[in-house]
Motif scaffolding. Structure first.
Motif, short mmCIF file in Angstrom:
data_model
loop_
_atom_site.label_atom_id
_atom_site.label_comp_id
_atom_site.label_asym_id
_atom_site.label_seq_id
_atom_site.Cartn_x
_atom_site.Cartn_y
_atom_site.Cartn_z
N UNK A 254 0.85 -1.20 0.00
CA UNK A 254 0.00 0.00 0.00
C UNK A 254 0.88 1.24 0.00
N UNK A 255 0.36 2.38 -0.49
CA UNK A 255 1.15 3.62 -0.47
C UNK A 255 1.53 4.02 0.95
N UNK A 256 2.66 4.69 1.07
CA UNK A 256 3.17 5.08 2.39
C UNK A 256 2.16 5.91 3.17
N UNK A 257 1.39 6.72 2.47
CA UNK A 257 0.45 7.62 3.14
C UNK A 257 -0.65 6.87 3.89
N UNK A 258 -0.93 5.63 3.50
CA UNK A 258 -2.00 4.86 4.16
C UNK A 258 -1.45 3.59 4.82
N UNK A 259 -0.15 3.52 4.98
CA UNK A 259 0.46 2.31 5.53
C UNK A 259 -0.04 2.00 6.94
N UNK A 260 -0.35 3.03 7.72
CA UNK A 260 -0.84 2.81 9.07
C UNK A 260 -2.20 2.12 9.09
N UNK A 261 -2.90 2.13 7.94
CA UNK A 261 -4.21 1.49 7.85
C UNK A 261 -4.15 0.12 7.16
N UNK A 262 -2.96 -0.37 6.92
CA UNK A 262 -2.79 -1.56 6.08
C UNK A 262 -3.55 -2.78 6.60
N UNK A 263 -3.72 -2.89 7.91
CA UNK A 263 -4.35 -4.09 8.47
C UNK A 263 -5.76 -3.82 9.00
N UNK A 264 -6.35 -2.71 8.55
CA UNK A 264 -7.72 -2.41 8.93
C UNK A 264 -8.70 -3.08 7.96
N UNK A 265 -9.97 -3.12 8.35
CA UNK A 265 -10.98 -3.89 7.62
C UNK A 265 -11.68 -3.06 6.55
N UNK A 266 -10.90 -2.49 5.65
CA UNK A 266 -11.49 -1.75 4.53
C UNK A 266 -10.50 -1.70 3.37
N UNK A 267 -11.01 -1.45 2.15
CA UNK A 267 -10.12 -1.29 1.00
C UNK A 267 -9.36 0.03 1.10
N UNK A 268 -8.24 0.12 0.40
CA UNK A 268 -7.43 1.34 0.40
C UNK A 268 -7.10 1.73 -1.04
N UNK A 269 -7.07 3.03 -1.29
CA UNK A 269 -6.72 3.52 -2.61
C UNK A 269 -5.23 3.30 -2.88
N UNK A 270 -4.92 2.84 -4.10
CA UNK A 270 -3.52 2.60 -4.47
C UNK A 270 -3.11 3.43 -5.68
N UNK A 271 -3.98 4.38 -6.08
CA UNK A 271 -3.68 5.24 -7.22
C UNK A 271 -4.36 4.78 -8.49
N UNK A 272 -4.50 5.71 -9.44
CA UNK A 272 -5.08 5.42 -10.76
C UNK A 272 -6.53 4.93 -10.66
N UNK A 273 -7.23 5.36 -9.61
CA UNK A 273 -8.62 4.97 -9.43
C UNK A 273 -8.82 3.54 -8.99
N UNK A 274 -7.77 2.88 -8.54
CA UNK A 274 -7.84 1.47 -8.14
C UNK A 274 -7.68 1.33 -6.63
#
Length: 230
Positions: free
Chosen positions: A58-78
């Motif tokens: 995952x991108x560094x900006x959301x790394x603290x949320x990596x193990x939470x129970x939701x999807x995360x944005x990875x860029x390019x609308x994905x």
């Protein structure tokens, strides 16, 4: 230091960095609270989910949320799917150690990494070329040597590597692409979300028989659409 009976003292064990230990604990909590608690019981899948470092995908900006129970944005609308969905789809696919698996929708490369420890070979396709390049670099950096990455239109599959024992699709087409059906072995399994971008989507488990496809709806879902190439 005084030793008894001529024994050498036990060598000091290197300390585990605090950050790494915290991430490992978060990963174990993810498996316990998000996956096991919701009914995924395959021990091989649980072990893989507990081993793969999701924070590396995952991108560094959301790394603290990596193990939470939701999807995360990875860029390019994905996005990277929530951990439970990754575990559920992997378990539904019933991966076997000798399998060759095709993944459509590489995204961050996380699903491919989970599969890499469960099967012999993973072929993964991503239509967004910068994402494919980044995933390939991350998978290589982290030592997933049995994963091959291609930038291309997932509707077409990977014909020269076919047939596959299993296919996993992590983006939603409106219908099951026929080339993917053609590239699945008789007796093979496919897990795929089907539906429109704005309407209902259903996750289907397909089994290919000598006479056609057996289709089983298993879960209502919401995935990014499967984009066709130009």
């Amino acid at each position: 230091m005084l030793t008894l009976g001529g024994c050498d003292p036990e060598p000091a064990r290197p300390a585990v960095p605090v950050a790494d230990a915290a991430l490992a604990q978060a990963r174990m909590r993810m498996v316990r609270e998000q996956i096991v608690a919701r009914g995924v019981a395959d021990p091989r899948v649980l072990e893989a989910m507990g081993r793969v470092p999701r924070h590396e995908f995952v991108p560094a900006a959301v790394r603290s949320q990596a193990y939470e129970d939701w999807p995360l944005a990875i860029g390019y609308g994905q996005t990277i799917s929530q951990p439970y969905i990754v575990a559920f789809m992997t378990a539904a696919l019933a991966p076997r150690p000798g399998d060759r698996v095709l993944e459509i929708g590489t995204g961050s490369g996380y699903q491919a990494a989970v599969l890499a420890g469960l099967v012999a070979e993973v072929y993964t396709m991503e239509i967004v070329e910068p994402l494919a390049q980044r995933a390939e670099a991350d998978l290589k950096r982290l030592g997933y040597a049995n994963v091959k990455v291609r930038a291309g239109d997932g509707h077409l599959g990977w014909p020269e590597a076919a047939p596959f024992d299993a296919i996993i699709v992590t983006c939603a087409p409106e219908d099951v692409p026929q080339p993917l059906v053609d590239q699945l072995k008789v007796g093979g399994r496919m897990i795929i979300p089907v539906g429109s971008q704005w309407g209902a989507q259903e996750l289907y488990l397909l089994r290919k028989t000598a006479t056609g496809l057996r289709r089983q709806g298993v879960l209502p879902v919401r995935f990014v659409p499967m984009v066709k190439g130009h």
